[in-house]
Design a protein around this motif. Structure first.
Motif, PDB file in Angstrom:
ATOM      1  N   LEU A   1       0.733  -0.941  -0.099  1.00  0.00           N
ATOM      2  CA  LEU A   1      -0.010  -0.051  -0.011  1.00  0.00           C
ATOM      3  C   LEU A   1       0.713   1.299  -0.100  1.00  0.00           C
ATOM      4  O   LEU A   1       0.619   2.143  -0.430  1.00  0.00           O
ATOM      5  CB  LEU A   1      -1.069  -0.101   1.214  1.00  0.00           C
ATOM      6  N   ALA A   2       2.183   1.143   0.563  1.00  0.00           N
ATOM      7  CA  ALA A   2       2.836   2.417   0.641  1.00  0.00           C
ATOM      8  C   ALA A   2       3.607   2.585  -0.666  1.00  0.00           C
ATOM      9  O   ALA A   2       4.118   3.711  -0.899  1.00  0.00           O
ATOM     10  CB  ALA A   2       3.788   2.279   1.844  1.00  0.00           C
ATOM     11  N   ARG A   3       4.175   1.528  -1.398  1.00  0.00           N
ATOM     12  CA  ARG A   3       4.930   1.676  -2.542  1.00  0.00           C
ATOM     13  C   ARG A   3       4.536   1.551  -3.592  1.00  0.00           C
ATOM     14  O   ARG A   3       4.874   2.185  -4.688  1.00  0.00           O
ATOM     15  CB  ARG A   3       6.224   0.626  -2.083  1.00  0.00           C
ATOM     16  N   PHE A   4       3.441   0.659  -4.119  1.00  0.00           N
ATOM     17  CA  PHE A   4       2.741   0.369  -5.291  1.00  0.00           C
ATOM     18  C   PHE A   4       1.683   1.245  -5.454  1.00  0.00           C
ATOM     19  O   PHE A   4       0.878   1.693  -4.611  1.00  0.00           O
ATOM     20  CB  PHE A   4       2.517  -0.904  -5.502  1.00  0.00           C
ATOM     21  N   ASP A   5       1.460   1.580  -6.799  1.00  0.00           N
ATOM     22  CA  ASP A   5       0.393   2.088  -7.320  1.00  0.00           C
ATOM     23  C   ASP A   5      -1.005   1.255  -7.451  1.00  0.00           C
ATOM     24  O   ASP A   5      -1.217   0.848  -8.573  1.00  0.00           O
ATOM     25  CB  ASP A   5       0.635   3.051  -8.576  1.00  0.00           C
ATOM     26  N   VAL A   6      -1.371   1.145  -6.367  1.00  0.00           N
ATOM     27  CA  VAL A   6      -2.731   0.111  -6.272  1.00  0.00           C
ATOM     28  C   VAL A   6      -3.856   1.104  -6.486  1.00  0.00           C
ATOM     29  O   VAL A   6      -3.924   1.973  -5.872  1.00  0.00           O
ATOM     30  CB  VAL A   6      -2.612  -0.535  -4.881  1.00  0.00           C
ATOM     31  N   LYS A   7      -4.693   0.648  -7.371  1.00  0.00           N
ATOM     32  CA  LYS A   7      -6.097   1.476  -7.910  1.00  0.00           C
ATOM     33  C   LYS A   7      -6.898   1.376  -6.356  1.00  0.00           C
ATOM     34  O   LYS A   7      -7.205   0.108  -5.941  1.00  0.00           O
ATOM     35  CB  LYS A   7      -6.665   0.886  -8.814  1.00  0.00           C
TER      36      LYS A   7
ATOM     37  N   ILE B   1       6.559   2.880   6.880  1.00  0.00           N
ATOM     38  CA  ILE B   1       7.379   2.486   5.648  1.00  0.00           C
ATOM     39  C   ILE B   1       7.159   3.756   4.693  1.00  0.00           C
ATOM     40  O   ILE B   1       8.055   4.081   4.044  1.00  0.00           O
ATOM     41  CB  ILE B   1       6.603   1.522   4.926  1.00  0.00           C
ATOM     42  N   GLN B   2       6.118   4.494   4.723  1.00  0.00           N
ATOM     43  CA  GLN B   2       6.159   5.923   4.047  1.00  0.00           C
ATOM     44  C   GLN B   2       7.143   6.779   4.348  1.00  0.00           C
ATOM     45  O   GLN B   2       7.433   7.660   3.628  1.00  0.00           O
ATOM     46  CB  GLN B   2       4.573   6.480   4.139  1.00  0.00           C
TER      47      GLN B   2
ATOM     48  N   VAL C   1      -0.329   0.968  10.880  1.00  0.00           N
ATOM     49  CA  VAL C   1       0.638   1.496  11.663  1.00  0.00           C
ATOM     50  C   VAL C   1       2.072   1.330  10.816  1.00  0.00           C
ATOM     51  O   VAL C   1       2.863   2.188  10.606  1.00  0.00           O
ATOM     52  CB  VAL C   1       0.888   0.892  13.137  1.00  0.00           C
ATOM     53  N   MET C   2       2.381   0.110  10.190  1.00  0.00           N
ATOM     54  CA  MET C   2       3.498  -0.264   9.446  1.00  0.00           C
ATOM     55  C   MET C   2       3.423   0.556   8.256  1.00  0.00           C
ATOM     56  O   MET C   2       4.521   1.033   7.762  1.00  0.00           O
ATOM     57  CB  MET C   2       3.667  -1.566   8.964  1.00  0.00           C
TER      58      MET C   2
END
Length: 279
Positions: A99-105, A165-166, A160-161
């Motif tokens: 969720l933090a790194r990939f462009d998930v629609k 990560i962000q 939280v994670m």
């Protein structure tokens, strides 16, 4: 600096230390009372005024382990909570990384849906889980509670994670991939070491939630998979409370959490501090 300012500064520091010590004593006294009560006889516990000098006894611990089978409950709690925490941390951290790194629609909506699972009161899911467990033949087994605790801790870990990560600059990961690391190697060798404070803080909280959980443990077990909170509740009788037995159970429940916090304190303070200043 004038003498009056030095005296005023010293008095302020003394007052601050006094308040800090008073607050520490206020919160430490119930723990002291619980530990001392676990070594008292029922006569000393019920004495009024309270007895401060007494002959310590292990009768409450003996009763806890012999009559209430607390050793088996302790093993069940360690197995169930340990595996559930590991599963929730592993799956939740990977999901948070995605969720933090990939462009998930629609990932913001997806993240909110995951968090909404955490808002669901546990009592709502108890009866469906009870019926499903009976039909699948897994009622009163550790695997049912492992799955339940892992699923209940997963949304918290993801949210939280994801924040931790962000906070890690993406350029560090990009530099590692330019040097030839795959995505997984970058996560394992670069991102994961930087996440250790956040992982420690999150793991301790997830472990504590699962370790102290009572509702699911009491509704989804009967004999074989009982955990320590269920055993501790047996000290409360309909007409009286066995304070010594309850105190001994409280000490036994507190020890693993204290040990875990001491082991993780190197990362825990930094992780909680970082989490406190992020949105």
């Amino acid at each position: 600096m004038s003498n009056s300012r030095i005296l005023k500064s010293g008095a302020g520091a003394l007052a601050a230390y006094g308040l800090a010590i008073a607050a520490a004593l206020f919160f430490a006294f119930p723990i002291f009372w619980m530990v001392t009560s676990s070594f008292k006889s029922e006569v000393d516990i019920s004495a009024y005024p309270p007895v401060w000098s007494f002959s310590p006894t292990l009768a409450n611990y003996t009763q806890l382990f012999t009559e209430l089978n607390a050793w088996q409950a302790l093993l069940n709690s360690a197995l169930i909570v340990g595996l559930a925490t590991c599963i929730a941390m592993a799956a939740g951290t990977m999901a948070a990384y995605a969720l933090a790194r990939f462009d998930v629609k629609g990932k913001e909506f997806l993240a909110f849906e995951i968090l909404s699972l955490r808002m669901l009161p546990p009592i709502v899911s108890v009866i469906p889980m009870f019926i499903i467990a009976r039909q699948l033949g897994i009622f009163d087994t550790p695997w049912l509670l492992i799955a339940a605790y892992a699923l209940s801790g997963l949304p918290f870990v993801v949210w939280v994670m994801r924040v931790f990560i962000q906070d890690i600059p993406q350029s560090i990961e990009e530099a590692a991939m330019i040097d030839g690391c795959s995505r997984f190697e970058t996560f394992w060798r670069v991102t994961l070491p930087l996440l250790l404070p956040g992982l420690a803080a999150t793991m301790v909280i997830v472990f504590m939630f699962a370790w102290n959980e009572f509702l699911l443990a009491s509704m989804l077990t009967s004999q074989e998979a009982k955990t320590l909170p269920v055993i501790a509740a047996n000290a409360i009788k309909p007409k009286a409370i066995a304070w010594g037995l309850a105190s001994a159970a409280g000490v036994m429940m507190s020890l693993p959490v204290v040990v875990l916090v001491l082991l993780m304190q190197r990362y825990l303070v930094r992780g909680l501090t970082l989490g406190a200043v992020k949105g």
